[in-house]
Design an enzyme around this catalytic site. Structure first.
Site, PDB file in Angstrom:
ATOM      1  N   GLY A   1      60.367  52.925  11.754  1.00 17.46           N
ATOM      2  CA  GLY A   1      60.892  52.571  10.448  1.00 17.46           C
ATOM      3  C   GLY A   1      62.377  52.300  10.521  1.00 17.46           C
TER       4      GLY A   1
ATOM      5  N   LYS B   1      59.612  62.883  13.859  1.00 15.04           N
ATOM      6  CA  LYS B   1      60.440  61.771  13.400  1.00 15.04           C
ATOM      7  C   LYS B   1      61.843  61.961  13.958  1.00 15.04           C
ATOM      8  CE  LYS B   1      57.664  61.759   9.217  1.00 15.04           C
ATOM      9  NZ  LYS B   1      56.788  62.864   9.695  1.00 15.04           N
TER      10      LYS B   1
ATOM     11  N   ASP C   1      60.887  58.302  -1.901  1.00 18.78           N
ATOM     12  CA  ASP C   1      60.355  57.131  -1.192  1.00 18.78           C
ATOM     13  C   ASP C   1      58.830  57.195  -1.133  1.00 18.78           C
ATOM     14  OD1 ASP C   1      60.478  54.707   0.132  1.00 18.78           O
ATOM     15  OD2 ASP C   1      60.677  55.618   2.117  1.00 18.78           O
TER      16      ASP C   1
END
Length: 420
Positions: free
Chosen positions: A26, A45, A138
């Protein structure tokens, strides 16, 4: 969920988590499949250096402390993080399933009752998070994973990680997803409230029901213009009529006009109950629908076709369909229910033993294994069996009456369709 091999430049580990492969990428960094020392899978992540500064680290550390207090069956569990690492990272529960965006793009929109079930599930999960003083910021279809036990929300706190140093209206910089972003968030209003997640959830549910978002355009900046303009109404074309009032309220331009999440849950339940179903039934059907389509099933409620294990010679095996299980029994009266359930009918199975025997071949094929040898070799999907007495079929431990009846129907259906 597609997993690709690590690249040479990828780190071998983050904290105590060994990195095994790439899950996705991302704007903020890379997501890896990791594994804890005890073998627990995790989504790790890793934040890219270009978005890291001292203020973002401080805010990220604060978010981590909040994340440690949040838990729930619809939230991917927090497993570990390090805001002070050279590359800050966050590890959460790995959910084995596609995200909502990929599911809808592959299989099409969900029926309205399942959209309502999804809305109730996610609204309840978000409401619990809001009580801890945390917003998602988000929420979008890509951040809802459809796991084997139902949907789960991922990526809490990651949007807030960059908000300290990047403005939503800064040139060439976008934090969040414009097609799911509330007008006040797109306009850079601070502070944000729970209403931004209500709007994002409304956009997500509209996508689940129709395959499109409230505002779509050729570029993100054109979407920003549509979202922030009070003169442009959200596009609800294709939305089921029973969902339109709720979606209209959730996608209201003014934050104060949007319903609280508790009201969203109540209205989703009303949609479900109006179709003669309870919320628990709708939730189970949602999970069965997404899992069934993931496995290639034709419908949400019908189980998939059960392929019978092929023999050792790789000759295609007989297939038993769900309809065969409900077919009338053979003309002979059914045999008494066995005391154990058999995974595959062995030579001693009454349904097979009573079938007409074929004429023996003129000459045995030396390449074809004998019946005795075949019984000793497990076919595809069959575990190796321990030594047993001659004529004894493959058996499993005792099961329920329903399981024994199902096994009996399978044997009868298989015998009726068998070529021998």
């Amino acid at each position: 969920m597609q997993i690709t091999p690590l690249n040479p430049e990828d780190p071998p580990s983050m904290g105590d988590f060994e990195l095994l492969g790439r899950i996705g990428q991302g704007g903020m960094g890379q997501v890896y499949l990791g594994e804890s020392p005890g073998g627990e899978p995790a989504a790790v992540k890793v934040i890219k250096p270009s978005v890291v500064d001292s203020e973002s680290r401080r805010r990220f550390a604060q978010e981590i402390e909040v994340l440690k207090t949040i838990w729930g069956p619809r939230l991917a569990a927090f497993l570990g993080a390090d805001a002070e690492a050279e590359q800050p990272w966050l590890a959460t529960e790995y959910v084995d399933g596609p995200d909502l965006a990929r599911h809808v793009e592959t299989h099409g929109p969900l029926p309205s009752v399942l959209v309502a079930a999804l809305g109730a599930v996610l609204a309840e999960a978000l409401s619990a998070v809001h009580t801890q003083g945390l917003l998602h910021r988000d929420l979008k279809p890509a951040n809802v994973l459809l796991g084997p036990n139902g949907p789960k929300i991922i990526d809490f706190g990651l949007a807030a990680f960059t908000e300290a140093s990047v403005s939503l209206t800064a040139p060439h910089q976008v934090v969040g997803t414009p097609v799911c972003m509330a007008p006040e968030q797109a306009a850079g209003v601070r502070p944000l409230t729970a209403a931004v997640d209500v709007y994002a959830l409304g956009a997500l549910l509209l996508f689940a029901a129709t395959g499109h978002y409230p505002h779509e355009a050729a570029t993100p900046y054109m979407v920003f213009h549509l979202v922030t303009s009070s003169d442009t109404a959200p596009d609800l074309s294709g939305a089921p009529g029973e969902l339109v009032p709720l979606l209209t309220a959730m996608l209201a331009h003014d934050a104060g006009d949007r319903p609280p999440l508790t009201d969203v849950v109540r209205r989703c339940r009303s949609v479900i109950e109006a179709q003669g179903m309870r919320i628990a039934q709708a939730r189970r059907r949602l999970t069965a629908h997404t899992a069934g389509q993931r496995n290639g099933a034709a419908s949400a409620v019908a189980p998939p076709t059960l392929p019978w294990p092929a023999p050792v010679s790789d000759t295609p095996g007989t297939e038993i369909t769900p309809a065969d299980l409900d077919a009338p029994a053979p003309s002979d009266p059914p045999a008494p229910a066995p005391t154990v359930a058999e995974t595959v009918p062995g030579p001693a199975d009454p349904a097979v033993r009573d079938s007409p025997a074929p004429a023996p071949p003129a000459r045995p094929d030396p390449a074809e294994p004998s019946d005795a040898a075949r019984r000793e070799q497990p076919g595809p999907g069959r575990p190796p069996t321990a030594s047993r007495r001659p004529g004894e079929g493959t058996r499993t431990p005792r099961h329920s009456v329903q399981a024994r009846r199902t096994a009996e129907r399978l044997r009868a259906a298989y015998a009726a369709k068998a070529p021998f």
